[in-house]
Design a protein around this motif. Structure first.
Motif, mmCIF file in Angstrom:
data_model
loop_
_atom_site.group_PDB
_atom_site.id
_atom_site.type_symbol
_atom_site.label_atom_id
_atom_site.label_comp_id
_atom_site.label_asym_id
_atom_site.label_seq_id
_atom_site.Cartn_x
_atom_site.Cartn_y
_atom_site.Cartn_z
ATOM 1 N N THR A 37 0.815 -1.211 0.000
ATOM 2 C CA THR A 37 0.000 0.000 0.000
ATOM 3 C C THR A 37 0.850 1.263 0.000
ATOM 4 O O THR A 37 0.322 2.361 -0.015
ATOM 5 N N LYS A 39 2.887 4.277 -1.337
ATOM 6 C CA LYS A 39 2.737 5.062 -2.567
ATOM 7 C C LYS A 39 3.979 4.920 -3.434
ATOM 8 O O LYS A 39 5.091 4.988 -2.963
ATOM 9 N N GLU A 53 -3.808 -0.131 -7.369
ATOM 10 C CA GLU A 53 -5.166 0.312 -7.070
ATOM 11 C C GLU A 53 -6.024 -0.833 -6.543
ATOM 12 O O GLU A 53 -6.834 -0.648 -5.635
ATOM 13 N N GLN A 56 -5.221 -1.333 -2.942
ATOM 14 C CA GLN A 56 -5.784 -0.242 -2.140
ATOM 15 C C GLN A 56 -7.278 -0.448 -1.895
ATOM 16 O O GLN A 56 -7.794 -0.093 -0.845
#
Length: 87
Positions: A37, A39, A53, A56
């Motif tokens: 997760t 970034k 994505e 997430q």
């Protein structure tokens, strides 16, 4: 810069563009973050962005299922309903 780094740079400088693209792709995959997760900048890699994505959204999507949801049980019930007891 260590001798190993210098050797790596020399080897990379002799690669063709196709092999260099392959090496860059390999390095991107090898250097993924330990925390999925976390970034990252995936602007050049659409597949990696889609995977990021998806990771997430896992927690958010699980809220749509009941607490006692068992996907294996649902699968077995659907197979039984569709095919009955074959064999």
């Amino acid at each position: 810069m260590s001798g190993l780094q210098k050797e790596a740079i020399q080897m990379i400088s002799t690669l063709s563009d196709d092999n260099l693209n392959y090496l860059i792709d390999f390095m991107k995959r090898f250097m993924l973050p330990k925390n999925p997760t976390e970034k990252m900048d995936f602007s050049a890699d659409v597949k990696a962005q889609a995977f990021y994505e998806m990771e997430q959204n896992k927690a958010t999507l699980s809220s749509y299922f009941p607490l006692d949801f068992n996907p294996k049980e649902e699968y077995m019930e659907a197979m039984e309903e569709k095919y009955g007891n074959i064999g």
